[in-house]
Scaffold this active site. Structure first.
Site, PDB file in Angstrom:
ATOM      1  N   ARG A 149       0.864  -1.175   0.000  1.00 29.32           N
ATOM      2  CA  ARG A 149       0.000   0.000   0.000  1.00 29.32           C
ATOM      3  C   ARG A 149       0.906   1.233   0.000  1.00 29.32           C
ATOM      4  O   ARG A 149       2.033   1.178   0.522  1.00 29.32           O
ATOM      5  CB  ARG A 149      -0.897   0.034   1.240  1.00 29.32           C
ATOM      6  CG  ARG A 149      -1.854  -1.141   1.365  1.00 29.32           C
ATOM      7  CD  ARG A 149      -2.667  -1.034   2.646  1.00 29.32           C
ATOM      8  NE  ARG A 149      -3.634  -2.119   2.755  1.00 29.32           N
ATOM      9  CZ  ARG A 149      -3.432  -3.248   3.420  1.00 29.32           C
ATOM     10  NH1 ARG A 149      -2.271  -3.451   4.039  1.00 29.32           N
ATOM     11  NH2 ARG A 149      -4.370  -4.177   3.472  1.00 29.32           N
ATOM     12  N   LYS A 173      -2.619  -2.562   7.847  1.00 27.32           N
ATOM     13  CA  LYS A 173      -3.831  -2.052   8.476  1.00 27.32           C
ATOM     14  C   LYS A 173      -4.087  -2.761   9.802  1.00 27.32           C
ATOM     15  O   LYS A 173      -3.861  -3.961   9.919  1.00 27.32           O
ATOM     16  CB  LYS A 173      -5.037  -2.256   7.538  1.00 27.32           C
ATOM     17  CG  LYS A 173      -5.070  -1.282   6.366  1.00 27.32           C
ATOM     18  CD  LYS A 173      -6.367  -1.433   5.589  1.00 27.32           C
ATOM     19  CE  LYS A 173      -6.466  -0.399   4.480  1.00 27.32           C
ATOM     20  NZ  LYS A 173      -7.732  -0.523   3.732  1.00 27.32           N
ATOM     21  N   HIS A 244      -2.002   2.495  -6.072  1.00 29.97           N
ATOM     22  CA  HIS A 244      -2.789   1.272  -5.924  1.00 29.97           C
ATOM     23  C   HIS A 244      -2.795   0.448  -7.212  1.00 29.97           C
ATOM     24  O   HIS A 244      -2.961  -0.775  -7.166  1.00 29.97           O
ATOM     25  CB  HIS A 244      -4.219   1.615  -5.505  1.00 29.97           C
ATOM     26  CG  HIS A 244      -4.763   0.692  -4.462  1.00 29.97           C
ATOM     27  ND1 HIS A 244      -4.203   0.570  -3.199  1.00 29.97           N
ATOM     28  CD2 HIS A 244      -5.790  -0.183  -4.492  1.00 29.97           C
ATOM     29  CE1 HIS A 244      -4.879  -0.321  -2.504  1.00 29.97           C
ATOM     30  NE2 HIS A 244      -5.843  -0.804  -3.264  1.00 29.97           N
ATOM     31  N   ARG A 247      -0.117  -2.014  -6.953  1.00 27.51           N
ATOM     32  CA  ARG A 247      -0.508  -3.094  -6.024  1.00 27.51           C
ATOM     33  C   ARG A 247      -1.418  -4.093  -6.738  1.00 27.51           C
ATOM     34  O   ARG A 247      -1.247  -5.309  -6.617  1.00 27.51           O
ATOM     35  CB  ARG A 247      -1.193  -2.475  -4.811  1.00 27.51           C
ATOM     36  CG  ARG A 247      -1.625  -3.453  -3.724  1.00 27.51           C
ATOM     37  CD  ARG A 247      -1.995  -2.652  -2.474  1.00 27.51           C
ATOM     38  NE  ARG A 247      -2.896  -3.330  -1.586  1.00 27.51           N
ATOM     39  CZ  ARG A 247      -2.540  -4.176  -0.623  1.00 27.51           C
ATOM     40  NH1 ARG A 247      -1.249  -4.460  -0.461  1.00 27.51           N
ATOM     41  NH2 ARG A 247      -3.432  -4.725   0.176  1.00 27.51           N
ATOM     42  N   HIS A 270      -4.649  -8.769   3.143  1.00 22.14           N
ATOM     43  CA  HIS A 270      -6.109  -8.684   3.174  1.00 22.14           C
ATOM     44  C   HIS A 270      -6.643  -9.515   4.335  1.00 22.14           C
ATOM     45  O   HIS A 270      -6.255 -10.665   4.507  1.00 22.14           O
ATOM     46  CB  HIS A 270      -6.716  -9.233   1.870  1.00 22.14           C
ATOM     47  CG  HIS A 270      -6.580  -8.287   0.717  1.00 22.14           C
ATOM     48  ND1 HIS A 270      -6.721  -8.704  -0.595  1.00 22.14           N
ATOM     49  CD2 HIS A 270      -6.326  -6.949   0.668  1.00 22.14           C
ATOM     50  CE1 HIS A 270      -6.556  -7.665  -1.396  1.00 22.14           C
ATOM     51  NE2 HIS A 270      -6.312  -6.599  -0.658  1.00 22.14           N
ATOM     52  N   TYR A 279      -9.364 -10.431  -7.975  1.00 20.70           N
ATOM     53  CA  TYR A 279      -8.335 -10.739  -8.967  1.00 20.70           C
ATOM     54  C   TYR A 279      -8.674 -11.976  -9.787  1.00 20.70           C
ATOM     55  O   TYR A 279      -8.159 -12.141 -10.888  1.00 20.70           O
ATOM     56  CB  TYR A 279      -6.973 -10.875  -8.264  1.00 20.70           C
ATOM     57  CG  TYR A 279      -6.573  -9.586  -7.612  1.00 20.70           C
ATOM     58  CD1 TYR A 279      -6.194  -8.488  -8.383  1.00 20.70           C
ATOM     59  CD2 TYR A 279      -6.654  -9.429  -6.236  1.00 20.70           C
ATOM     60  CE1 TYR A 279      -5.880  -7.281  -7.789  1.00 20.70           C
ATOM     61  CE2 TYR A 279      -6.335  -8.226  -5.636  1.00 20.70           C
ATOM     62  CZ  TYR A 279      -5.949  -7.154  -6.423  1.00 20.70           C
ATOM     63  OH  TYR A 279      -5.657  -5.958  -5.835  1.00 20.70           O
TER      64      TYR A 279
END
Length: 300
Positions: A149, A173, A244, A247, A270, A279
């Site tokens: 990120r 995160k 992004h 990424r 994630h 994806y």
């Protein structure tokens, strides 16, 4: 916004920070979205603890009327659900009015990505005679080869880089840590950037950051975004580029190379496999295009 509402809001933000471990950037985004609701309720003279489903439905309709896109509407309403779950948890209300609140229906949105050849094109367009040339090339390569990120990249420090073992220790995160392999090529680009970095007068307290600006301070997300957009123009790439995008490109390249979806989920950090599954749609789209282009029944 009256004093009581302000106190509830502050308690909620403390809850998000301390109990859910949200970063400053995520916390700021949640607060901005919550303020939209609180300002609406204040204008309608409705107390936070008296909100009904019909009030929220009217608020959601207003979001649509003022031109907020469906995806942003979903994000705002998701944050509002979190807020009312907190109100129930903390005893402000007994029933959650968001339980039957519906979000806009979204179609599949496939994020933009670059092929490895387009990433090479982006890097090759950099003027390495300019002071920041090698730095920018290293940034692009690290974003693409590690799938970081942008917030993780700008905060990347030397203590997180294990060059001999070829991996990065990333704090993502919710302060969740993950290990991400780093390629020889990315390490080589960082090494090429070092002579320029060593000429900088680094600001006190900034020494530990890997990527610095001309003033010797660590970069911001906006600086990276502007750099990438300019470089895409230089490279003649027509796609809309952001940090992004690289990424997404990392994840797509892995999937098309045969990587397991769970591996990609781990590398991206994630929390849910559902986030990673976008994806698979991207890969299927590429597969469909290849079939249409190369299958003998489609060749005229």
């Amino acid at each position: 916004m009256n004093d009581e509402t302000l106190k509830i809001k502050q308690r909620y933000l403390r809850y998000l920070k301390l109990q859910r471990g949200m970063s400053a950037n995520t916390l700021s985004a949640y607060e901005l979205d919550l303020n939209k609701l609180l300002n609406y309720l204040a204008g309608e003279d409705i107390s936070v603890t008296d909100v009904q489903l019909s009030d929220l439905q009217t608020f959601a309709a207003n979001l649509h009327d003022i031109g907020i896109c469906p995806r942003s509407q979903c994000r705002i309403l998701s944050g509002i659900r979190s807020f009312f779950r907190f109100l129930v948890l903390d005893g402000y209300i007994t029933d959650d009015p968001t339980e039957l609140l519906e979000s806009p229906v979204l179609g599949d949105h496939l994020p933009e990505f670059l092929t490895p050849q387009e990433v090479d094109q982006l890097e090759d367009s950099i003027d390495l005679s300019k002071p920041e040339g090698h730095r920018n090339r290293a940034i692009i390569e690290v974003l693409f080869s590690c799938g970081l990120r942008v917030s993780e990249l700008v905060n990347l420090q030397w203590s997180q880089l294990y060059a001999d073992e070829r991996y990065l220790r990333i704090l993502g995160k919710g302060n969740k840590e993950r290990l991400v392999p780093i390629s020889e090529r990315a390490l080589h680009e960082i090494e090429n950037y070092m002579p320029w970095r060593n000429t900088l007068k680094i600001k006190p307290g900034e020494e530990s950051y890997i990527f610095l600006n001309r003033r010797g301070a660590h970069l911001t997300r906006v600086m990276i975004l502007i750099m990438l957009k300019r470089q895409a123009e230089e490279a003649g790439i027509q796609k809309t580029i952001s940090p992004h995008t690289l990424r997404h490109s990392f994840a797509t390249a892995l999937l098309e190379g045969g990587a397991d979806l769970r591996v990609i989920q781990t590398l991206l950090g994630h929390e849910s496999i559902g986030t990673t599954e976008i994806y698979t749609h991207m890969s299927m789209q590429t597969l469909r295009e290849e079939i249409l282009l190369h299958h003998p029944r489609n060749i005229q």
